[in-house]
Every structure is written in C-alpha cells, then in structure tokens.
Design an enzyme around this catalytic site. Structure first.
Site, PDB file in Angstrom:
ATOM      1  N   THR A 209       0.703  -1.147   0.060  1.00 56.61           N
ATOM      2  CA  THR A 209      -0.087  -0.002  -0.007  1.00 56.61           C
ATOM      3  C   THR A 209       0.804   1.131  -0.057  1.00 56.61           C
ATOM      4  O   THR A 209       0.559   2.200  -0.660  1.00 56.61           O
ATOM      5  CB  THR A 209      -1.065   0.023   1.216  1.00 56.61           C
TER       6      THR A 209
ATOM      7  N   GLU B 280       0.658   9.791  -5.449  1.00 54.05           N
ATOM      8  CA  GLU B 280       1.342  10.983  -5.113  1.00 54.05           C
ATOM      9  C   GLU B 280       2.206  11.571  -6.599  1.00 54.05           C
ATOM     10  O   GLU B 280       2.097  12.602  -6.654  1.00 54.05           O
ATOM     11  CB  GLU B 280       2.177  10.768  -3.799  1.00 54.05           C
TER      12      GLU B 280
ATOM     13  N   HIS C  68      -7.012   0.817  -0.643  1.00 56.55           N
ATOM     14  CA  HIS C  68      -6.279  -0.293  -1.755  1.00 56.55           C
ATOM     15  C   HIS C  68      -7.388  -1.581  -1.844  1.00 56.55           C
ATOM     16  O   HIS C  68      -7.507  -2.154  -0.888  1.00 56.55           O
ATOM     17  CB  HIS C  68      -4.909  -0.690  -0.822  1.00 56.55           C
TER      18      HIS C  68
END
Length: 166
Positions: free
Chosen positions: A75, A83, A109
């Site tokens: 994750t 990002e 996720h």
C-alpha cells in the site's frame, strides 16, 4: 519562538485531543503559508491530470516494505505512485521555482497486484483553492481498479520551503 505564537490553532488542536493526522495537516498548512509563492499560477485548472505507470518489483512488495507479509504491491508503494501522478499533474502549470508538497491522502487499496504487474495511477485536479490542490486519485492494473481516493497538495516556493528546514 513557541509554537503557540506561530500557530495558536495548531497548539490548541494538540491540547484538545485532535488526532495526529489533523495536527500534521495543520503543520503542513502552516509551512505552506510561510513558504507561499507570491502569486499562484492562473493556469491551474480543474481537470488537469497525469498518469504514472510502474511495473511491480520485489522491492515494491509488502514483505520488503515491512507493511505486510505477502509478495504483493505494498500500500505505501501504491500511495507513492498516486502522489507521483498528482505531483506531475500540478508540475505542468508551475514555474521552475515552485513545487508541490503532499499534505493529506485518503485511499482505499481495493485489490492486490503481483510482482511483474503493470500498474498505473491517475490524478485529476478537482479543486484549486489558492495554493491548496485537491486531486481524485485512482490506480489500475489493466482494466481492474486496484485503488482510489483523494490527495491534497500545496504549492510552495522550493527555496523558501527548504530554508525553513535549516
């Protein structure tokens, strides 16, 4: 200088039992204010987007990253890819003296990805409020949605931001 003199709201928040995430977000906002660019580019339009792609390696797995015990995409690595997509989307409209810093991310996720899988993360700018940029982020392995959420970044002047760390 005591924090209370710089950011009374931040000091009060830490005393009122507000969660760590809110305190960190307040701190990022504080730093963004100190390092603010004089004028935010008018070119930052909603809908601005970027997609970052990556092939999952063993270094990207939960077992290597220390976030789990399985050899699947970790994750934290999925978040980093999301990002990256948001950072590169914003970079298209910034001056060379500007960059963005991450301030908040909330993702889910949804599905695992094995070593060797080709994954992509797309960030779409939903809202621009001065230096604050809010993105929708999603990640896919082919046609399968493996993650989604929101990500907030702040536009800062690179030199001023780094000067605050010295």
């Amino acid at each position: 200088m005591p924090w209370g003199n710089i950011a009374p709201g931040l000091a009060a928040a830490s005393l009122d039992g507000v969660g760590l995430a809110e305190i960190i977000l307040d701190f990022v906002l504080l730093i963004a204010d100190f390092c603010a660019v004089e004028k935010v580019s008018d070119m930052m339009n909603t809908g601005l987007s970027h997609t970052s792609c990556h092939t999952v390696t063993m270094d990207d797995t939960a077992v290597v990253q220390g976030s789990g015990q399985l050899e699947v995409l970790a994750t934290p690595r999925l978040i980093a890819l999301m990002e990256n997509a948001a950072m590169l989307a914003a970079a298209q409209s910034l001056s060379p003296e500007e960059t963005t810093v991450g301030g908040q991310i909330a993702i889910t996720h949804l599905a695992p990805s094995a070593v060797g899988a080709e994954v992509s993360a797309t960030a779409v700018l939903d809202k621009a409020e001065g230096r604050k940029l809010t993105f929708s982020v999603s990640a896919r392995e082919g046609d399968k949605l493996i993650g989604e959420g929101t990500h907030v970044r702040f536009i800062v002047d690179k030199e001023k931001f780094m000067a605050k760390l010295r």
